[in-house]
Write a protein that holds these residues in place. Sequence first.
Motif, PDB file in Angstrom:
ATOM      1  N   ILE A  39      16.220  64.557  58.625  1.00  0.00           N
ATOM      2  CA  ILE A  39      15.259  65.557  57.853  1.00  0.00           C
ATOM      3  C   ILE A  39      15.351  65.563  56.364  1.00  0.00           C
ATOM      4  CG2 ILE A  39      14.917  67.806  57.488  1.00  0.00           C
ATOM      5  CD1 ILE A  39      15.758  68.424  60.490  1.00  0.00           C
ATOM      6  N   ALA A  40      16.706  65.146  55.877  1.00  0.00           N
ATOM      7  CA  ALA A  40      16.883  65.167  54.298  1.00  0.00           C
ATOM      8  C   ALA A  40      16.706  63.809  53.903  1.00  0.00           C
ATOM      9  CB  ALA A  40      18.368  65.644  54.105  1.00  0.00           C
ATOM     10  N   LYS A  41      16.616  62.830  54.555  1.00  0.00           N
ATOM     11  CA  LYS A  41      16.517  61.568  53.960  1.00  0.00           C
ATOM     12  C   LYS A  41      17.670  60.924  53.390  1.00  0.00           C
ATOM     13  CE  LYS A  41      12.350  61.960  56.015  1.00  0.00           C
ATOM     14  NZ  LYS A  41      12.235  61.446  57.426  1.00  0.00           N
ATOM     15  N   VAL A  42      18.859  61.805  53.319  1.00  0.00           N
ATOM     16  CA  VAL A  42      19.910  60.890  52.565  1.00  0.00           C
ATOM     17  C   VAL A  42      21.104  62.014  52.888  1.00  0.00           C
ATOM     18  CG1 VAL A  42      19.785  61.985  50.541  1.00  0.00           C
ATOM     19  CG2 VAL A  42      20.989  60.031  50.492  1.00  0.00           C
ATOM     20  N   GLY A  43      22.298  61.503  53.430  1.00  0.00           N
ATOM     21  CA  GLY A  43      23.399  62.080  53.547  1.00  0.00           C
ATOM     22  C   GLY A  43      24.692  61.432  53.721  1.00  0.00           C
ATOM     23  N   HIS A  44      25.617  62.395  54.253  1.00  0.00           N
ATOM     24  CA  HIS A  44      27.118  61.613  54.176  1.00  0.00           C
ATOM     25  C   HIS A  44      27.446  61.238  55.604  1.00  0.00           C
ATOM     26  CE1 HIS A  44      27.079  63.720  50.165  1.00  0.00           C
ATOM     27  NE2 HIS A  44      27.753  62.821  50.099  1.00  0.00           N
ATOM     28  N   TYR A  45      26.798  60.325  56.257  1.00  0.00           N
ATOM     29  CA  TYR A  45      27.227  60.245  57.534  1.00  0.00           C
ATOM     30  C   TYR A  45      28.802  60.049  57.934  1.00  0.00           C
ATOM     31  CZ  TYR A  45      22.191  58.654  57.923  1.00  0.00           C
ATOM     32  OH  TYR A  45      20.825  58.597  58.082  1.00  0.00           O
ATOM     33  N   SER A  46      29.254  58.780  57.123  1.00  0.00           N
ATOM     34  CA  SER A  46      30.645  58.574  57.572  1.00  0.00           C
ATOM     35  C   SER A  46      31.882  59.643  57.171  1.00  0.00           C
ATOM     36  CB  SER A  46      31.006  57.114  56.759  1.00  0.00           C
ATOM     37  OG  SER A  46      31.031  57.283  55.330  1.00  0.00           O
ATOM     38  N   SER A  47      31.425  60.274  56.296  1.00  0.00           N
ATOM     39  CA  SER A  47      32.439  61.389  56.014  1.00  0.00           C
ATOM     40  C   SER A  47      32.601  62.312  57.009  1.00  0.00           C
ATOM     41  CB  SER A  47      31.944  62.054  54.659  1.00  0.00           C
ATOM     42  OG  SER A  47      32.012  61.199  53.563  1.00  0.00           O
ATOM     43  N   VAL A  48      31.440  62.559  57.704  1.00  0.00           N
ATOM     44  CA  VAL A  48      31.399  63.635  58.846  1.00  0.00           C
ATOM     45  C   VAL A  48      31.943  62.888  60.033  1.00  0.00           C
ATOM     46  CG1 VAL A  48      30.067  64.861  60.392  1.00  0.00           C
ATOM     47  CG2 VAL A  48      29.301  64.752  58.060  1.00  0.00           C
ATOM     48  N   PHE A  49      31.714  61.742  60.271  1.00  0.00           N
ATOM     49  CA  PHE A  49      32.033  61.106  61.512  1.00  0.00           C
ATOM     50  C   PHE A  49      33.701  60.765  61.533  1.00  0.00           C
ATOM     51  CE2 PHE A  49      27.881  58.562  62.014  1.00  0.00           C
ATOM     52  CZ  PHE A  49      27.419  59.602  62.398  1.00  0.00           C
TER      53      PHE A  49
END
Length: 293
Positions: A39-49
Amino acid sequence: MPNPPTPSDIALRPDDEQIALLRDKAEFVRLETLRLIQIAKVGHYSSVFSCAEIFATLYYDAMRLKRGEPQWPDRDRFLMGKGHAAVGLYPLLVDWGFFSKDVLDGYTRLGNPLGDHPDMRKVPGVDFSSGSIGHALSGGLGMVLGGRAVDRRFDVYVLLGDGEMQEGQVWEAALSAAHHKAGNLIAIVDRNGYQLDGQVDDIIGIEPLADKWTAFGWRVHEVDGHDVVALATLLRRLKAETSRAQPVCVIAKTSKGKGVGYMETEPGWHLGYLAPSDEALAAEEIKRGGKAQ
């Protein structure tokens, strides 16, 4: 090395049903992170994972909360130094009934309260506005001392990034917490080895991390941050202790990007965007093998 299990740990071990729940919730965090970043088109995948299992274990095993009551005075508090992982937290707050899924589905859209970093003034269930790294541990200590002043003994959990260990204010707060015998303050360091600019220890080395926290007057535990059994058992042991005179630091050894193979080996996924076809492949990988031990 992680601390070895004790006989009391064996007694506190979650049962198979609870273990399955925690693993499912960690997968839920990863899949919802994919969806919301789309939805946002950018974000912090690996930091959450890297902290998905930590989120799951806190919100579905360790923390004392009331469904639908984000302002319950006796709730346990949760603060994030690494506020850029908020996209993984918001789905859990919805799951607890703190705000509606309609709000979640509008993540980062104009007028929506959910941003890339959490805002306690706008988002029910968020205890601390974070984003500027280094302040959360001070805030958590303030909550402990505030609770003590009004005779409320809730626990306060603070999730810190390992790159955040380079911030001087973290160590000022650590020193102060030990001085004030803030035994119900639990810092969890997401030790995934990476920060925005690369490997943490290449930028400013932080080891020996456990020895440093110990020297500052904290009790220190090391744990596999993707092992929900070890995490839940440790946090249950801490919760069961009736008298804690020292604050506690849990160093959770994790992998940045856990669950999506190429994110685990490429630090550039600290911030990024997956095209829809790549998002679908990442979701398949998470469902196939992303469940933790």
